[in-house]
Each structure stands twice: as structure tokens, then as C-alpha cells.
Design a protein around this motif. Structure first.
Motif, short mmCIF file in Angstrom:
data_model
loop_
_atom_site.label_atom_id
_atom_site.label_comp_id
_atom_site.label_asym_id
_atom_site.label_seq_id
_atom_site.Cartn_x
_atom_site.Cartn_y
_atom_site.Cartn_z
N ALA A 54 0.83 -1.20 0.00
CA ALA A 54 0.00 0.00 0.00
C ALA A 54 0.87 1.25 0.00
N ALA A 55 1.97 1.23 0.74
CA ALA A 55 2.85 2.40 0.79
C ALA A 55 3.49 2.64 -0.58
N LEU A 56 3.87 1.58 -1.28
CA LEU A 56 4.48 1.73 -2.59
C LEU A 56 3.46 2.25 -3.61
N ARG A 57 2.22 1.89 -3.42
CA ARG A 57 1.16 2.40 -4.33
C ARG A 57 0.74 3.80 -3.94
N GLY A 58 1.09 4.23 -2.72
CA GLY A 58 0.71 5.56 -2.27
C GLY A 58 -0.68 5.65 -1.70
N THR A 59 -1.22 4.52 -1.27
CA THR A 59 -2.59 4.53 -0.73
C THR A 59 -2.63 4.35 0.77
N LEU A 60 -1.46 4.36 1.41
CA LEU A 60 -1.43 4.21 2.87
C LEU A 60 -1.87 5.50 3.51
N SER A 61 -2.82 5.42 4.42
CA SER A 61 -3.30 6.65 5.06
C SER A 61 -2.95 6.68 6.52
#
Length: 61
Positions: A54-61
Motif C-alpha cells: 500500500a505504501a508503494l502504491r501511495g494509498t497508505l493513510s
């Protein structure tokens, strides 16, 4: 006629920049060496893999 006094600002700033850059490089070398020596050989669990993905996709909140 008197000669113009040379400014010491540029050499002092240059020395500070070189010292700072050297310090950053040295810290990076120490951190890389520590990371190599303390490598974790256990594969991450599913939740950790999901967080990394998720962090690599940029969707980590």
C-alpha cells in the motif's frame, strides 16, 4: 593604494558545506553497514506485506 581585503565568507561556507556533506556520507556508510550486518532473514507476514504494498502504491493513510 591599499589592496582589497579578501573576504573569508566563501572559504568558511565552502568548508562548512564540505564538512556537512562528509558527515552525511559517513552516516550513510555506517547505516548501510549496520543494515547489512543486521539483516532480518524472516520473511514478513501478510499484514506487513500489505502495508508495504500500500505504501508503494501511495494509498497508505
Amino acid at each position: 593604494m591599499a589592496e582589497n581585503a579578501k573576504s573569508m565568507v566563501l572559504p568558511v561556507v565552502l568548508a562548512a558545506v564540505i564538512a556537512g556533506l562528509g558527515r552525511v556520507i559517513f552516516q550513510r556508510m555506517v547505516a548501510d553497514r549496520a543494515a547489512r550486518e543486521n539483516r532480518i532473514s524472516v520473511p514478513p507476514d501478510a499484514s506487513t506485506r500489505a502495508k508495504i504494498s500500500a505504501a508503494l502504491r501511495g494509498t497508505l493513510s
